[in-house]
Design a protein around this motif. Sequence first.
Motif, mmCIF file in Angstrom:
data_model
loop_
_atom_site.group_PDB
_atom_site.id
_atom_site.type_symbol
_atom_site.label_atom_id
_atom_site.label_comp_id
_atom_site.label_asym_id
_atom_site.label_seq_id
_atom_site.Cartn_x
_atom_site.Cartn_y
_atom_site.Cartn_z
ATOM 1 N N UNK A 77 3.766 2.853 3.715
ATOM 2 C CA UNK A 77 2.453 2.224 3.531
ATOM 3 C C UNK A 77 1.699 2.053 4.836
ATOM 4 N N UNK A 78 2.416 2.095 5.956
ATOM 5 C CA UNK A 78 1.812 1.778 7.257
ATOM 6 C C UNK A 78 0.606 2.663 7.601
ATOM 7 N N UNK A 79 0.658 3.994 7.367
ATOM 8 C CA UNK A 79 -0.513 4.818 7.721
ATOM 9 C C UNK A 79 -1.748 4.540 6.872
ATOM 10 N N UNK A 80 -1.587 3.825 5.731
ATOM 11 C CA UNK A 80 -2.697 3.665 4.792
ATOM 12 C C UNK A 80 -3.285 2.257 4.760
ATOM 13 N N UNK A 81 -2.686 1.325 5.502
ATOM 14 C CA UNK A 81 -3.100 -0.075 5.350
ATOM 15 C C UNK A 81 -4.541 -0.305 5.823
ATOM 16 N N UNK A 82 -5.074 0.574 6.659
ATOM 17 C CA UNK A 82 -6.454 0.411 7.120
ATOM 18 C C UNK A 82 -7.448 1.150 6.234
ATOM 19 N N UNK A 83 -6.944 1.807 5.166
ATOM 20 C CA UNK A 83 -7.836 2.494 4.248
ATOM 21 C C UNK A 83 -8.465 1.501 3.276
ATOM 22 N N UNK A 84 -9.629 1.881 2.755
ATOM 23 C CA UNK A 84 -10.334 1.005 1.820
ATOM 24 C C UNK A 84 -9.501 0.836 0.543
ATOM 25 N N UNK A 85 -9.524 -0.366 -0.003
ATOM 26 C CA UNK A 85 -8.901 -0.745 -1.270
ATOM 27 C C UNK A 85 -7.372 -0.786 -1.214
ATOM 28 N N UNK A 86 -6.766 -0.333 -0.099
ATOM 29 C CA UNK A 86 -5.305 -0.203 -0.105
ATOM 30 C C UNK A 86 -4.648 -1.553 0.152
ATOM 31 N N UNK A 87 -3.671 -1.874 -0.706
ATOM 32 C CA UNK A 87 -2.867 -3.084 -0.522
ATOM 33 C C UNK A 87 -1.398 -2.697 -0.587
ATOM 34 N N UNK A 88 -0.696 -2.965 0.494
ATOM 35 C CA UNK A 88 0.718 -2.604 0.526
ATOM 36 C C UNK A 88 1.552 -3.558 -0.324
ATOM 37 N N UNK A 89 1.105 -4.799 -0.457
ATOM 38 C CA UNK A 89 1.856 -5.814 -1.202
ATOM 39 C C UNK A 89 0.932 -6.421 -2.249
ATOM 40 N N UNK A 90 1.167 -6.075 -3.510
ATOM 41 C CA UNK A 90 0.310 -6.550 -4.591
ATOM 42 C C UNK A 90 0.648 -7.969 -5.031
ATOM 43 N N UNK A 91 1.726 -8.543 -4.484
ATOM 44 C CA UNK A 91 2.116 -9.893 -4.906
ATOM 45 C C UNK A 91 1.309 -10.965 -4.184
ATOM 46 N N UNK A 92 0.615 -10.586 -3.108
ATOM 47 C CA UNK A 92 -0.194 -11.543 -2.362
ATOM 48 C C UNK A 92 -1.672 -11.332 -2.713
ATOM 49 N N UNK A 93 -2.458 -12.365 -2.604
ATOM 50 C CA UNK A 93 -3.873 -12.285 -2.934
ATOM 51 C C UNK A 93 -4.661 -11.501 -1.895
ATOM 52 N N UNK A 94 -5.960 -11.351 -2.161
ATOM 53 C CA UNK A 94 -6.827 -10.647 -1.227
ATOM 54 C C UNK A 94 -7.444 -9.415 -1.856
ATOM 55 N N UNK A 95 -8.554 -8.992 -1.258
ATOM 56 C CA UNK A 95 -9.285 -7.855 -1.813
ATOM 57 C C UNK A 95 -8.761 -6.514 -1.334
ATOM 58 N N UNK A 96 -8.085 -6.492 -0.199
ATOM 59 C CA UNK A 96 -7.570 -5.224 0.318
ATOM 60 C C UNK A 96 -8.555 -4.470 1.189
ATOM 61 N N UNK A 97 -9.673 -5.128 1.550
ATOM 62 C CA UNK A 97 -10.656 -4.428 2.395
ATOM 63 C C UNK A 97 -10.875 -5.149 3.729
ATOM 64 N N UNK A 98 -10.261 -6.326 3.915
ATOM 65 C CA UNK A 98 -10.463 -7.080 5.147
ATOM 66 C C UNK A 98 -10.047 -6.307 6.379
ATOM 67 N N UNK A 99 -8.882 -5.639 6.317
ATOM 68 C CA UNK A 99 -8.387 -4.884 7.462
ATOM 69 C C UNK A 99 -9.235 -3.637 7.714
ATOM 70 N N UNK A 100 -9.719 -3.016 6.631
ATOM 71 C CA UNK A 100 -10.595 -1.847 6.787
ATOM 72 C C UNK A 100 -11.890 -2.241 7.478
ATOM 73 N N UNK A 101 -12.466 -3.403 7.115
ATOM 74 C CA UNK A 101 -13.688 -3.894 7.753
ATOM 75 C C UNK A 101 -13.425 -4.210 9.223
ATOM 76 N N UNK A 102 -12.308 -4.866 9.509
ATOM 77 C CA UNK A 102 -11.969 -5.212 10.889
ATOM 78 C C UNK A 102 -11.806 -3.967 11.744
ATOM 79 N N UNK A 103 -11.114 -2.954 11.207
ATOM 80 C CA UNK A 103 -10.906 -1.705 11.950
ATOM 81 C C UNK A 103 -12.241 -1.020 12.255
#
Length: 483
Positions: free
Chosen positions: A410-436
């Motif tokens: 999952x590591x190469x994809x965590x900065x991609x839009x919509x990608x969430x490596x862990x679905x058990x935790x909350x969040x939209x999955x775009x925060x890291x993509x925006x930060x990058x």
Amino acid sequence: MRIKGITKRWLLYGLGLIVLLIVLLETVAAVAIHRWYYNGVQQTIVSRSELMSSYFVAYNSSDSATMDKAAREFVESFEDKEKMELMILDRSGTMLYTTTGFQPDSGQVMPDYNAAVAAENGVGVWCGVLNTGEKVMAVTCRFHASEQIAGAVRIVVSMEATDRQVFVWTVGFLIIGMAVLFFVVMSGSYFINSIVNPVKEISATARQVAKGDFGARLEKKYDDEIGELCDTVNYMAQELGAAEKMKNDFISSVSHELRTPLTAIKGWAETMQVSEDNPGVMQKGVAIIAKESERLSGLVEELLDFSRIQSGRMTLMMDKVDLLAELDEAVYLFGDRAARGHIRLECSEPENLAPVWGDRSRLRQVFVNVLENAIKYSDDGGLVQVTACGNESGPVILIRDHGCGIAQKDLPKVKEKFYKANMTRGGSGIGLAVADEIVRLHDGSLEIESEEGKGTTVTIRLPKMNSSGTAAAEIAEPEQQQK
């Protein structure tokens, strides 16, 4: 059936050119064979006629009796009567003797005799059809006596056997040409089908993928460009399927993230309606509604930021920024949240850090997004460490947690839009993509190192502002224009 596409182009340009070339070669071969045989016959009978005419050179043209006797004896002793007709002509072109024993048709022209009379070498050749319909070649060679034309030797050869031989060779070459054409058609058809059929399969599969069937796959039959295209289409379908799943997960996650604060707001609003006389409930309800509204606003703003990045409309308000001040504010913002989750939040920073040229609020947003992820993926009693330092290139911020970590796949994809490596935790999955993307707009880099079960380290590197501050601005402004 209508022929189109690659097959049509092959028929028009490939096979058509080959057919034209074969027809041209067949024509050249037929002409060459015809000339070769006819020239051979002509050279043979010319040589024979010249040799025979030399026999009469010694006779006196005025002694007709002697000449007549010599001509009769010569004709009677001629050995090749079955192969050719020999004629002895007088000086006026009238036939004296012939090996056939028959007088020729009086209406039969003899162009070769006239040509021999006019030619300097005394030889005339004619190839044509007799009045009887037989195709012949005639050669006349005049001879002299006392420097005057005494007569001529004429040889007539039937060309039917020669024509048959020419026909046999021409047909033979034609058969070879047809065999070559057949081989070209068969091999070309196999080759074209080996391209057209896989392309049709690829087109059909691509249409399936376009209609949403991301499970469609192609069988790789050839280890060549077609095989590479099959691999590419399969890879495309796989990536589209993954993107579709990611999008669906994102919609589900965002829906949940939006529903949670909305539910809280609605619930406390209803509670406050029936508890107007209870100041404590009213105060608590207002506080929760304000908090959830802020949370909802932050989520909406995050989605808007992502939309701006995707459409290239994000702009930066560039200025000289004290990075430590923005980092401290972000750490302070998450202090209470970390404490509620029994997570230690430690911050280590130097007294001074080189300023950067950037957007103050956007850089703070980067720290907020990364810190939020670090706390979110840490367990109770965990530790989040924030370290700031600097080097010759510029400031470096490290945010490390000791939580669940990220799997290597999952590591190469965590900065991609919509990608969430862990679905058990909350969040939209775009925060890291925006930060990058924000860091990239500042000409910096955001690097992630993680080990599953041991934690994650995010390293943020930003370029140092020079003494005038203009260099960094010149770097950032063109990027804003491109966006």
